[in-house]
Design an enzyme around this catalytic site. Structure first.
Site, PDB file in Angstrom:
ATOM      1  CG  ASP A  62      24.649  15.700   8.425  1.00 25.77           C
ATOM      2  OD1 ASP A  62      24.672  15.015   7.385  1.00 25.77           O
ATOM      3  OD2 ASP A  62      23.844  16.628   8.601  1.00 25.77           O
ATOM      4  CB  SER A 106      20.731  16.509   6.392  1.00 25.43           C
ATOM      5  OG  SER A 106      21.894  15.850   5.965  1.00 25.43           O
ATOM      6  CB  THR A 171      20.957  18.236  11.329  1.00 24.52           C
ATOM      7  OG1 THR A 171      21.304  17.448  10.185  1.00 24.52           O
ATOM      8  CG2 THR A 171      20.794  17.330  12.532  1.00 24.52           C
ATOM      9  CG  ASP A 335      26.462  15.976   4.773  1.00 27.89           C
ATOM     10  OD1 ASP A 335      26.015  14.948   4.260  1.00 27.89           O
ATOM     11  OD2 ASP A 335      26.194  17.122   4.349  1.00 27.89           O
ATOM     12  CG  HIS A 377      22.650  11.033   5.171  1.00 33.02           C
ATOM     13  ND1 HIS A 377      23.891  11.216   4.614  1.00 33.02           N
ATOM     14  CD2 HIS A 377      22.249  12.264   5.590  1.00 33.02           C
ATOM     15  CE1 HIS A 377      24.227  12.494   4.671  1.00 33.02           C
ATOM     16  NE2 HIS A 377      23.251  13.150   5.269  1.00 33.02           N
ATOM     17  CG  HIS A 457      22.989  12.434   1.469  1.00 37.54           C
ATOM     18  ND1 HIS A 457      21.911  13.041   2.070  1.00 37.54           N
ATOM     19  CD2 HIS A 457      24.026  13.301   1.624  1.00 37.54           C
ATOM     20  CE1 HIS A 457      22.268  14.209   2.564  1.00 37.54           C
ATOM     21  NE2 HIS A 457      23.550  14.392   2.297  1.00 37.54           N
TER      22      HIS A 457
END
Length: 530
Positions: A62, A106, A171, A335, A377, A457
Protein backbone atom coordinates in the site's frame (compact mmCIF):
# COMPACT_ATOMS: atom_id res chain seq x y z
CA UNK A 1 25.82 -30.83 -20.76
CA UNK A 2 26.40 -27.09 -20.86
CA UNK A 3 28.42 -26.06 -23.91
CA UNK A 4 31.73 -24.22 -23.44
CA UNK A 5 30.50 -20.73 -24.31
CA UNK A 6 27.68 -20.85 -21.75
CA UNK A 7 30.05 -22.31 -19.17
CA UNK A 8 32.45 -19.41 -19.66
CA UNK A 9 29.54 -16.95 -19.56
CA UNK A 10 28.32 -18.48 -16.31
CA UNK A 11 31.80 -18.18 -14.80
CA UNK A 12 31.84 -14.54 -15.82
CA UNK A 13 28.45 -14.00 -14.25
CA UNK A 14 29.54 -15.67 -11.02
CA UNK A 15 32.51 -13.36 -10.94
CA UNK A 16 30.27 -10.31 -10.80
CA UNK A 17 27.31 -11.60 -8.80
CA UNK A 18 27.42 -12.12 -5.05
CA UNK A 19 25.47 -14.71 -3.08
CA UNK A 20 23.01 -12.07 -1.93
CA UNK A 21 22.15 -11.06 -5.47
CA UNK A 22 24.26 -7.89 -5.42
CA UNK A 23 26.94 -7.11 -7.95
CA UNK A 24 30.54 -6.82 -6.79
CA UNK A 25 31.88 -3.30 -6.95
CA UNK A 26 34.18 -3.76 -9.97
CA UNK A 27 32.75 -1.62 -12.75
CA UNK A 28 35.15 -1.79 -15.63
CA UNK A 29 33.97 -2.19 -19.21
CA UNK A 30 34.16 -5.98 -19.12
CA UNK A 31 32.09 -6.18 -15.93
CA UNK A 32 29.22 -4.21 -17.42
CA UNK A 33 29.31 -6.39 -20.50
CA UNK A 34 29.29 -9.60 -18.47
CA UNK A 35 26.44 -8.27 -16.39
CA UNK A 36 24.38 -7.62 -19.52
CA UNK A 37 25.21 -11.02 -21.00
CA UNK A 38 24.16 -12.72 -17.77
CA UNK A 39 20.81 -10.89 -17.84
CA UNK A 40 20.29 -11.81 -21.49
CA UNK A 41 21.00 -15.45 -20.65
CA UNK A 42 18.42 -15.32 -17.88
CA UNK A 43 15.89 -13.65 -20.18
CA UNK A 44 16.33 -16.31 -22.85
CA UNK A 45 15.59 -19.02 -20.31
CA UNK A 46 12.24 -17.53 -19.24
CA UNK A 47 9.39 -19.77 -20.35
CA UNK A 48 5.66 -19.23 -20.23
CA UNK A 49 3.84 -21.33 -17.66
CA UNK A 50 0.37 -21.94 -19.11
CA UNK A 51 -0.82 -24.32 -16.41
CA UNK A 52 -3.84 -23.63 -14.25
CA UNK A 53 -2.85 -21.88 -11.02
CA UNK A 54 -3.71 -24.12 -8.10
CA UNK A 55 -2.90 -21.24 -5.72
CA UNK A 56 -2.68 -17.46 -6.07
CA UNK A 57 -0.91 -15.07 -3.71
CA UNK A 58 -1.41 -11.36 -4.35
CA UNK A 59 0.96 -9.03 -2.50
CA UNK A 60 -0.11 -5.39 -2.30
CA UNK A 61 2.34 -2.82 -0.99
CA UNK A 62 0.00 0.00 0.00
CA UNK A 63 1.55 3.27 -1.16
CA UNK A 64 4.59 1.52 -2.66
CA UNK A 65 5.29 3.68 -5.69
CA UNK A 66 8.35 3.21 -7.89
CA UNK A 67 10.46 5.79 -6.03
CA UNK A 68 9.69 3.91 -2.80
CA UNK A 69 10.85 0.62 -4.33
CA UNK A 70 14.05 2.23 -5.62
CA UNK A 71 14.88 3.96 -2.33
CA UNK A 72 14.12 0.82 -0.30
CA UNK A 73 16.35 -1.26 -2.55
CA UNK A 74 19.23 1.18 -2.13
CA UNK A 75 18.72 1.33 1.65
CA UNK A 76 18.62 -2.46 2.05
CA UNK A 77 20.79 -3.85 -0.76
CA UNK A 78 22.63 -0.97 -2.39
CA UNK A 79 22.21 0.37 -5.91
CA UNK A 80 22.99 -2.93 -7.60
CA UNK A 81 20.97 -5.14 -5.30
CA UNK A 82 17.40 -6.34 -5.65
CA UNK A 83 14.42 -6.65 -3.37
CA UNK A 84 12.85 -10.12 -3.36
CA UNK A 85 10.20 -9.32 -5.94
CA UNK A 86 12.39 -7.36 -8.36
CA UNK A 87 13.77 -10.53 -9.95
CA UNK A 88 10.36 -11.94 -10.84
CA UNK A 89 10.45 -12.63 -14.59
CA UNK A 90 7.27 -10.86 -15.71
CA UNK A 91 6.58 -7.15 -15.21
CA UNK A 92 3.80 -4.81 -16.30
CA UNK A 93 2.52 -1.34 -15.52
CA UNK A 94 -0.84 -0.46 -13.92
CA UNK A 95 -2.85 2.75 -14.24
CA UNK A 96 -4.19 3.74 -10.82
CA UNK A 97 -6.86 6.42 -11.38
CA UNK A 98 -10.31 5.82 -9.86
CA UNK A 99 -13.71 6.33 -11.48
CA UNK A 100 -13.97 9.97 -10.39
CA UNK A 101 -10.43 11.00 -9.37
CA UNK A 102 -7.12 11.26 -11.18
CA UNK A 103 -5.34 10.40 -7.92
CA UNK A 104 -7.01 7.48 -6.12
CA UNK A 105 -7.57 6.39 -2.54
CA UNK A 106 -6.82 2.88 -1.26
CA UNK A 107 -10.38 1.54 -1.21
CA UNK A 108 -11.11 2.53 -4.81
CA UNK A 109 -7.85 1.00 -6.00
CA UNK A 110 -8.39 -2.16 -3.94
CA UNK A 111 -11.84 -2.55 -5.47
CA UNK A 112 -10.30 -2.25 -8.93
CA UNK A 113 -7.61 -4.82 -8.10
CA UNK A 114 -9.99 -7.31 -6.46
CA UNK A 115 -13.21 -7.02 -8.51
CA UNK A 116 -12.00 -5.84 -11.91
CA UNK A 117 -14.22 -2.73 -11.79
CA UNK A 118 -13.20 0.88 -11.08
CA UNK A 119 -15.29 2.72 -8.52
CA UNK A 120 -15.55 6.13 -6.87
CA UNK A 121 -13.19 7.49 -4.29
CA UNK A 122 -13.60 6.07 -0.75
CA UNK A 123 -16.23 3.50 -1.77
CA UNK A 124 -15.62 -0.23 -1.91
CA UNK A 125 -17.24 -3.32 -3.37
CA UNK A 126 -19.80 -1.24 -5.28
CA UNK A 127 -19.78 0.18 -8.80
CA UNK A 128 -19.33 3.79 -9.90
CA UNK A 129 -23.07 4.55 -9.72
CA UNK A 130 -22.66 4.68 -5.92
CA UNK A 131 -21.38 8.00 -4.63
CA UNK A 132 -19.60 8.30 -1.30
CA UNK A 133 -22.01 8.09 1.68
CA UNK A 134 -24.96 6.96 -0.49
CA UNK A 135 -26.11 4.10 1.73
CA UNK A 136 -29.44 3.34 -0.04
CA UNK A 137 -27.85 2.87 -3.46
CA UNK A 138 -25.03 0.71 -2.06
CA UNK A 139 -27.72 -1.77 -0.94
CA UNK A 140 -29.03 -2.36 -4.47
CA UNK A 141 -27.95 -5.79 -5.78
CA UNK A 142 -27.09 -4.39 -9.20
CA UNK A 143 -24.49 -2.02 -7.72
CA UNK A 144 -22.67 -4.68 -5.70
CA UNK A 145 -19.45 -6.23 -7.00
CA UNK A 146 -17.94 -9.66 -6.44
CA UNK A 147 -14.26 -9.93 -5.54
CA UNK A 148 -11.97 -12.79 -6.48
CA UNK A 149 -12.54 -14.10 -2.94
CA UNK A 150 -16.18 -14.77 -3.83
CA UNK A 151 -15.09 -16.36 -7.12
CA UNK A 152 -12.58 -18.57 -5.30
CA UNK A 153 -15.01 -19.65 -2.59
CA UNK A 154 -17.57 -20.55 -5.25
CA UNK A 155 -14.89 -22.81 -6.79
CA UNK A 156 -14.32 -24.45 -3.37
CA UNK A 157 -10.90 -22.82 -2.94
CA UNK A 158 -9.68 -21.61 0.46
CA UNK A 159 -9.26 -17.86 0.99
CA UNK A 160 -7.26 -15.75 3.39
CA UNK A 161 -5.76 -12.32 3.95
CA UNK A 162 -2.93 -10.93 6.04
CA UNK A 163 -2.41 -7.21 6.69
CA UNK A 164 -0.45 -4.91 8.98
CA UNK A 165 -3.43 -2.55 9.06
CA UNK A 166 -6.84 -3.05 10.64
CA UNK A 167 -8.64 -6.02 9.10
CA UNK A 168 -11.51 -3.61 8.35
CA UNK A 169 -9.26 -1.02 6.70
CA UNK A 170 -9.70 0.18 3.13
CA UNK A 171 -7.64 -2.42 1.27
CA UNK A 172 -8.74 -5.69 2.92
CA UNK A 173 -12.34 -4.45 3.25
CA UNK A 174 -12.66 -4.37 -0.55
CA UNK A 175 -12.31 -8.17 -0.52
CA UNK A 176 -15.56 -8.74 1.36
CA UNK A 177 -17.51 -5.53 2.02
CA UNK A 178 -19.97 -3.46 0.01
CA UNK A 179 -19.89 0.06 1.39
CA UNK A 180 -20.51 3.65 0.38
CA UNK A 181 -17.74 4.82 2.72
CA UNK A 182 -14.39 3.39 3.73
CA UNK A 183 -14.86 5.19 7.05
CA UNK A 184 -17.81 3.01 8.10
CA UNK A 185 -15.54 0.44 9.73
CA UNK A 186 -17.78 0.24 12.81
CA UNK A 187 -21.16 1.69 13.72
CA UNK A 188 -19.70 4.61 15.69
CA UNK A 189 -18.65 6.45 12.50
CA UNK A 190 -21.86 5.92 10.53
CA UNK A 191 -24.31 8.83 10.09
CA UNK A 192 -27.97 8.54 11.19
CA UNK A 193 -29.16 8.25 7.57
CA UNK A 194 -27.06 5.09 7.04
CA UNK A 195 -28.60 2.91 9.72
CA UNK A 196 -29.90 0.38 7.20
CA UNK A 197 -26.32 -0.30 6.03
CA UNK A 198 -24.03 -2.67 7.88
CA UNK A 199 -20.64 -1.44 9.01
CA UNK A 200 -17.57 -3.08 7.50
CA UNK A 201 -16.74 -5.05 10.66
CA UNK A 202 -20.15 -6.71 10.75
CA UNK A 203 -19.92 -7.57 7.06
CA UNK A 204 -16.60 -9.35 7.73
CA UNK A 205 -18.06 -11.48 10.52
CA UNK A 206 -21.69 -11.93 9.49
CA UNK A 207 -21.93 -11.81 5.67
CA UNK A 208 -20.58 -13.62 2.64
CA UNK A 209 -17.80 -13.87 1.62
CA UNK A 210 -16.34 -12.53 4.91
CA UNK A 211 -17.66 -15.25 7.19
CA UNK A 212 -16.20 -17.91 4.89
CA UNK A 213 -12.66 -16.47 4.76
CA UNK A 214 -10.44 -19.21 6.21
CA UNK A 215 -7.58 -17.03 7.46
CA UNK A 216 -7.83 -13.44 8.72
CA UNK A 217 -4.81 -11.78 10.33
CA UNK A 218 -4.11 -8.15 11.18
CA UNK A 219 -5.12 -5.43 13.61
CA UNK A 220 -8.43 -3.75 14.38
CA UNK A 221 -9.67 -5.16 17.69
CA UNK A 222 -11.47 -1.96 18.66
CA UNK A 223 -13.58 -2.17 15.51
CA UNK A 224 -14.66 -5.72 16.35
CA UNK A 225 -15.56 -5.49 20.01
CA UNK A 226 -16.68 -2.73 22.35
CA UNK A 227 -14.28 -1.89 25.19
CA UNK A 228 -11.43 -3.60 23.36
CA UNK A 229 -8.89 -5.11 25.74
CA UNK A 230 -5.33 -3.89 25.30
CA UNK A 231 -3.65 -7.29 25.43
CA UNK A 232 -0.69 -6.53 23.19
CA UNK A 233 0.35 -3.28 24.90
CA UNK A 234 -0.59 -1.23 21.87
CA UNK A 235 -2.45 2.06 21.85
CA UNK A 236 -6.04 2.96 21.09
CA UNK A 237 -6.22 3.92 17.43
CA UNK A 238 -7.46 7.50 17.44
CA UNK A 239 -7.57 7.54 13.62
CA UNK A 240 -10.30 4.88 13.51
CA UNK A 241 -13.68 4.26 15.04
CA UNK A 242 -14.17 2.57 18.39
CA UNK A 243 -17.20 0.30 18.52
CA UNK A 244 -19.79 1.36 21.11
CA UNK A 245 -22.83 -0.74 20.25
CA UNK A 246 -21.99 -3.55 22.66
CA UNK A 247 -21.51 -6.14 19.94
CA UNK A 248 -18.66 -8.59 20.51
CA UNK A 249 -17.91 -9.57 16.93
CA UNK A 250 -14.92 -11.73 17.85
CA UNK A 251 -17.25 -13.81 20.02
CA UNK A 252 -19.71 -13.76 17.13
CA UNK A 253 -17.05 -15.19 14.83
CA UNK A 254 -16.35 -17.99 17.31
CA UNK A 255 -20.07 -18.73 17.75
CA UNK A 256 -20.59 -18.96 13.98
CA UNK A 257 -17.79 -21.50 13.62
CA UNK A 258 -19.09 -23.55 16.55
CA UNK A 259 -22.59 -23.56 15.06
CA UNK A 260 -21.18 -24.77 11.74
CA UNK A 261 -19.10 -27.41 13.55
CA UNK A 262 -15.85 -26.42 11.87
CA UNK A 263 -12.43 -26.31 13.53
CA UNK A 264 -11.31 -22.81 14.42
CA UNK A 265 -8.96 -20.75 16.58
CA UNK A 266 -8.50 -17.15 17.71
CA UNK A 267 -4.94 -15.76 17.95
CA UNK A 268 -3.75 -12.62 19.75
CA UNK A 269 0.07 -12.56 19.65
CA UNK A 270 3.19 -14.20 18.26
CA UNK A 271 3.10 -16.90 20.92
CA UNK A 272 -0.37 -17.94 19.76
CA UNK A 273 0.97 -18.38 16.22
CA UNK A 274 3.81 -20.54 17.53
CA UNK A 275 1.25 -22.83 19.18
CA UNK A 276 -1.45 -22.64 16.50
CA UNK A 277 -3.20 -25.71 15.16
CA UNK A 278 -4.03 -26.36 11.52
CA UNK A 279 -7.73 -25.51 11.58
CA UNK A 280 -10.43 -24.76 9.02
CA UNK A 281 -10.74 -21.15 10.20
CA UNK A 282 -8.27 -18.84 11.95
CA UNK A 283 -8.84 -15.28 13.16
CA UNK A 284 -5.75 -13.41 14.38
CA UNK A 285 -6.26 -9.91 15.78
CA UNK A 286 -2.98 -8.54 17.08
CA UNK A 287 -3.66 -4.85 17.81
CA UNK A 288 -6.40 -2.41 18.77
CA UNK A 289 -5.85 -0.48 15.55
CA UNK A 290 -3.10 -0.80 12.97
CA UNK A 291 -0.23 -3.05 13.96
CA UNK A 292 3.08 -1.52 14.96
CA UNK A 293 5.74 -0.89 12.35
CA UNK A 294 8.51 -3.45 12.01
CA UNK A 295 11.18 -1.25 13.61
CA UNK A 296 9.09 -0.59 16.71
CA UNK A 297 7.02 -3.73 17.29
CA UNK A 298 7.54 -5.95 20.34
CA UNK A 299 9.45 -8.91 18.89
CA UNK A 300 8.96 -11.07 21.99
CA UNK A 301 6.67 -14.10 22.23
CA UNK A 302 3.82 -12.01 23.61
CA UNK A 303 4.24 -9.22 21.05
CA UNK A 304 2.92 -8.62 17.56
CA UNK A 305 3.99 -10.95 14.75
CA UNK A 306 5.86 -9.65 11.71
CA UNK A 307 4.28 -9.59 8.27
CA UNK A 308 6.60 -12.46 7.29
CA UNK A 309 5.49 -14.56 10.26
CA UNK A 310 1.81 -13.97 9.53
CA UNK A 311 2.38 -14.82 5.86
CA UNK A 312 4.15 -18.04 6.76
CA UNK A 313 1.35 -19.01 9.14
CA UNK A 314 -1.35 -18.19 6.59
CA UNK A 315 0.24 -20.38 3.91
CA UNK A 316 0.55 -23.31 6.33
CA UNK A 317 -3.12 -22.95 7.27
CA UNK A 318 -4.40 -22.57 3.70
CA UNK A 319 -2.47 -25.58 2.46
CA UNK A 320 -4.59 -27.75 4.78
CA UNK A 321 -7.12 -28.43 2.06
CA UNK A 322 -5.97 -29.71 -1.30
CA UNK A 323 -8.42 -27.57 -3.27
CA UNK A 324 -6.04 -24.64 -3.71
CA UNK A 325 -6.22 -21.18 -2.17
CA UNK A 326 -6.18 -17.45 -2.84
CA UNK A 327 -4.23 -15.30 -0.37
CA UNK A 328 -3.89 -11.52 -0.13
CA UNK A 329 -0.88 -10.12 1.76
CA UNK A 330 -0.90 -6.37 2.35
CA UNK A 331 2.10 -4.35 3.48
CA UNK A 332 -0.26 -1.65 4.69
CA UNK A 333 2.04 0.57 6.74
CA UNK A 334 4.18 1.72 3.81
CA UNK A 335 1.31 4.08 3.15
CA UNK A 336 1.11 5.04 6.83
CA UNK A 337 4.76 6.10 6.88
CA UNK A 338 4.42 8.22 3.76
CA UNK A 339 1.21 9.93 4.88
CA UNK A 340 3.06 11.20 7.92
CA UNK A 341 5.95 12.37 5.78
CA UNK A 342 8.50 10.04 7.37
CA UNK A 343 10.21 8.38 4.43
CA UNK A 344 12.45 6.01 6.35
CA UNK A 345 9.41 4.47 8.05
CA UNK A 346 7.89 3.80 4.63
CA UNK A 347 11.16 2.31 3.37
CA UNK A 348 11.47 0.09 6.43
CA UNK A 349 7.97 -1.27 5.84
CA UNK A 350 8.79 -1.89 2.18
CA UNK A 351 11.81 -3.94 3.19
CA UNK A 352 9.60 -5.90 5.63
CA UNK A 353 7.11 -6.44 2.80
CA UNK A 354 9.90 -7.77 0.58
CA UNK A 355 10.92 -10.19 3.34
CA UNK A 356 7.36 -11.55 3.49
CA UNK A 357 7.45 -12.14 -0.28
CA UNK A 358 10.78 -13.94 0.05
CA UNK A 359 9.32 -16.15 2.78
CA UNK A 360 6.30 -17.06 0.65
CA UNK A 361 8.37 -17.83 -2.44
CA UNK A 362 10.51 -20.22 -0.43
CA UNK A 363 7.43 -22.08 0.82
CA UNK A 364 5.37 -22.60 -2.34
CA UNK A 365 5.74 -24.49 -5.60
CA UNK A 366 6.12 -21.76 -8.20
CA UNK A 367 5.08 -24.15 -10.95
CA UNK A 368 1.54 -24.25 -9.52
CA UNK A 369 1.35 -20.99 -7.52
CA UNK A 370 0.89 -17.61 -9.17
CA UNK A 371 2.73 -14.86 -7.28
CA UNK A 372 1.71 -11.27 -8.06
CA UNK A 373 3.33 -8.25 -6.41
CA UNK A 374 2.03 -4.73 -6.96
CA UNK A 375 0.92 -1.51 -5.30
CA UNK A 376 -2.38 0.30 -5.18
CA UNK A 377 -0.83 3.76 -5.66
CA UNK A 378 2.28 5.78 -4.91
CA UNK A 379 3.18 8.93 -2.98
CA UNK A 380 4.90 12.14 -4.14
CA UNK A 381 8.30 11.18 -2.74
CA UNK A 382 11.17 11.91 -5.11
CA UNK A 383 14.83 10.94 -5.23
CA UNK A 384 16.50 14.17 -6.28
CA UNK A 385 19.83 15.92 -6.56
CA UNK A 386 23.21 14.45 -7.43
CA UNK A 387 24.30 12.53 -4.35
CA UNK A 388 27.52 10.52 -4.51
CA UNK A 389 27.18 6.77 -4.73
CA UNK A 390 28.54 6.27 -1.20
CA UNK A 391 26.01 8.68 0.33
CA UNK A 392 23.10 7.21 2.30
CA UNK A 393 19.78 7.36 0.49
CA UNK A 394 18.40 9.00 3.65
CA UNK A 395 21.23 11.52 3.73
CA UNK A 396 22.23 14.79 2.09
CA UNK A 397 22.25 15.01 -1.71
CA UNK A 398 24.01 18.36 -2.09
CA UNK A 399 23.66 22.11 -1.59
CA UNK A 400 21.19 24.35 -3.36
CA UNK A 401 22.87 26.69 -5.84
CA UNK A 402 20.29 29.33 -4.94
CA UNK A 403 20.33 29.55 -1.13
CA UNK A 404 23.38 27.41 -0.41
CA UNK A 405 21.45 25.27 2.09
CA UNK A 406 21.82 21.47 1.84
CA UNK A 407 18.90 19.27 0.82
CA UNK A 408 18.27 15.55 1.22
CA UNK A 409 18.09 12.90 -1.50
CA UNK A 410 14.51 12.08 -0.47
CA UNK A 411 11.96 14.89 -0.66
CA UNK A 412 8.17 15.23 -0.84
CA UNK A 413 6.40 17.40 -3.39
CA UNK A 414 3.60 18.06 -0.92
CA UNK A 415 3.48 17.28 2.79
CA UNK A 416 2.16 17.95 6.27
CA UNK A 417 3.15 20.64 8.78
CA UNK A 418 6.29 18.75 9.84
CA UNK A 419 7.46 18.54 6.23
CA UNK A 420 7.07 22.24 5.51
CA UNK A 421 10.37 23.56 6.88
CA UNK A 422 10.30 27.24 6.01
CA UNK A 423 10.22 30.36 8.14
CA UNK A 424 10.23 34.09 7.41
CA UNK A 425 12.84 36.24 9.17
CA UNK A 426 12.99 39.95 8.35
CA UNK A 427 10.79 39.40 5.31
CA UNK A 428 13.20 36.76 3.96
CA UNK A 429 12.25 33.09 3.55
CA UNK A 430 14.67 30.62 5.13
CA UNK A 431 14.67 26.86 4.72
CA UNK A 432 15.75 24.51 7.50
CA UNK A 433 19.29 23.13 7.19
CA UNK A 434 18.95 19.31 7.27
CA UNK A 435 22.63 18.85 8.12
CA UNK A 436 21.78 19.99 11.66
CA UNK A 437 19.35 17.08 12.07
CA UNK A 438 19.69 13.30 11.92
CA UNK A 439 18.03 12.69 8.56
CA UNK A 440 18.57 8.92 8.96
CA UNK A 441 16.22 8.79 11.94
CA UNK A 442 12.90 6.97 11.50
CA UNK A 443 11.09 10.07 12.78
CA UNK A 444 12.76 12.58 10.47
CA UNK A 445 10.27 14.37 8.22
CA UNK A 446 11.64 15.12 4.76
CA UNK A 447 11.14 18.60 3.36
CA UNK A 448 8.16 19.34 1.12
CA UNK A 449 7.42 22.17 -1.29
CA UNK A 450 3.72 22.58 -0.49
CA UNK A 451 2.07 22.37 2.92
CA UNK A 452 -1.16 20.50 3.59
CA UNK A 453 -2.44 18.26 6.41
CA UNK A 454 -0.40 15.19 5.36
CA UNK A 455 1.47 13.69 2.41
CA UNK A 456 -1.28 12.66 -0.04
CA UNK A 457 -1.21 9.94 -2.69
CA UNK A 458 0.07 10.50 -6.20
CA UNK A 459 -1.38 9.42 -9.53
CA UNK A 460 1.71 7.85 -11.06
CA UNK A 461 1.46 4.37 -12.58
CA UNK A 462 2.74 1.46 -10.47
CA UNK A 463 4.53 -1.71 -11.46
CA UNK A 464 3.24 -5.26 -11.20
CA UNK A 465 5.67 -8.18 -10.90
CA UNK A 466 4.69 -11.84 -11.37
CA UNK A 467 5.86 -15.43 -11.52
CA UNK A 468 4.04 -18.72 -11.89
CA UNK A 469 1.09 -19.93 -13.97
CA UNK A 470 -0.07 -17.28 -16.47
CA UNK A 471 2.33 -14.68 -15.04
CA UNK A 472 3.31 -13.74 -18.61
CA UNK A 473 -0.11 -12.08 -18.99
CA UNK A 474 1.47 -9.06 -17.29
CA UNK A 475 3.49 -7.65 -20.18
CA UNK A 476 2.61 -4.03 -20.98
CA UNK A 477 0.62 -1.06 -19.63
CA UNK A 478 -2.64 -2.32 -18.12
CA UNK A 479 -5.65 -0.95 -16.31
CA UNK A 480 -5.56 -1.76 -12.60
CA UNK A 481 -8.74 -3.79 -13.10
CA UNK A 482 -6.74 -6.24 -15.22
CA UNK A 483 -5.26 -7.91 -12.12
CA UNK A 484 -8.56 -9.45 -11.02
CA UNK A 485 -9.09 -10.91 -14.47
CA UNK A 486 -5.59 -12.40 -14.64
CA UNK A 487 -6.23 -14.08 -11.28
CA UNK A 488 -9.58 -15.37 -12.55
CA UNK A 489 -8.07 -16.64 -15.80
CA UNK A 490 -5.09 -18.29 -14.13
CA UNK A 491 -7.16 -20.03 -11.44
CA UNK A 492 -10.17 -20.65 -13.75
CA UNK A 493 -12.64 -18.99 -11.40
CA UNK A 494 -15.27 -16.25 -11.64
CA UNK A 495 -15.60 -14.98 -15.22
CA UNK A 496 -13.28 -17.79 -16.38
CA UNK A 497 -14.85 -20.65 -14.43
CA UNK A 498 -16.01 -22.08 -17.77
CA UNK A 499 -12.38 -22.93 -18.54
CA UNK A 500 -12.37 -25.44 -15.70
CA UNK A 501 -15.69 -26.84 -16.97
CA UNK A 502 -14.22 -27.18 -20.46
CA UNK A 503 -11.22 -29.11 -19.15
CA UNK A 504 -13.51 -31.44 -17.20
CA UNK A 505 -15.76 -31.91 -20.22
CA UNK A 506 -12.70 -32.74 -22.28
CA UNK A 507 -11.73 -35.43 -19.76
CA UNK A 508 -15.26 -36.85 -19.78
CA UNK A 509 -15.46 -36.98 -23.58
CA UNK A 510 -12.01 -38.56 -23.81
CA UNK A 511 -13.07 -41.41 -21.54
CA UNK A 512 -15.93 -42.33 -23.91
CA UNK A 513 -13.62 -43.38 -26.73
CA UNK A 514 -11.42 -42.30 -29.59
CA UNK A 515 -14.37 -41.45 -31.84
CA UNK A 516 -15.42 -38.57 -29.59
CA UNK A 517 -11.95 -37.39 -28.70
CA UNK A 518 -11.60 -34.94 -31.59
CA UNK A 519 -15.02 -33.45 -30.87
CA UNK A 520 -14.04 -32.88 -27.23
CA UNK A 521 -10.84 -31.15 -28.27
CA UNK A 522 -12.80 -28.95 -30.66
CA UNK A 523 -15.28 -28.00 -27.92
CA UNK A 524 -12.40 -27.21 -25.58
CA UNK A 525 -10.89 -24.97 -28.23
CA UNK A 526 -14.17 -23.08 -28.64
CA UNK A 527 -14.41 -22.52 -24.90
CA UNK A 528 -10.88 -21.15 -24.73
CA UNK A 529 -11.59 -18.85 -27.67
CA UNK A 530 -14.36 -17.24 -25.62
Amino acid sequence: MMDSKWFLLLLGALAIVSIGGQYISTEDKASWGNMAKYDIHRALKVQQNTRKAKNVILFVGDGMGLSTVTASRILEKGEKGFLAFEKLPHIGVLKTYSANKLVPDSMATATALFTGVKTNQRTGGVDATVQQNDCPRSLLPETRLESFFTWAQRAKMSTGFVTTTRVTHATPAALYAHTASRYWECEATMPPNATQCKDIARQLIEDMPGKNINVIMGGGRQMLQSNAVNRTKDFVDTWACYSRDGRQLINGWVSDKMTRNVSHQFLENSSDIEKMKITDYTLGIFANGHMNMEHERDKGHGGMPSLSYMTEAAIKLLEKRNTGYVLLVEGGLIDYGHHRGKAKKALGETISFSEAISKAMAMVNLEETLIIVTSDHGHPMVIAGYADRDQKITGIAGNSKIDGIPYTSLLYGIGGPNNYKYQIINETVFREDPERIDTDDFDYSQQAGVRTHEVPHDGTDVLVYAQGPMAHLFHTVHEQTYVAYVIAYAAQIGPYAHLADAVQNHANWKSVGNNTHLLAVFLLYLNWRQ
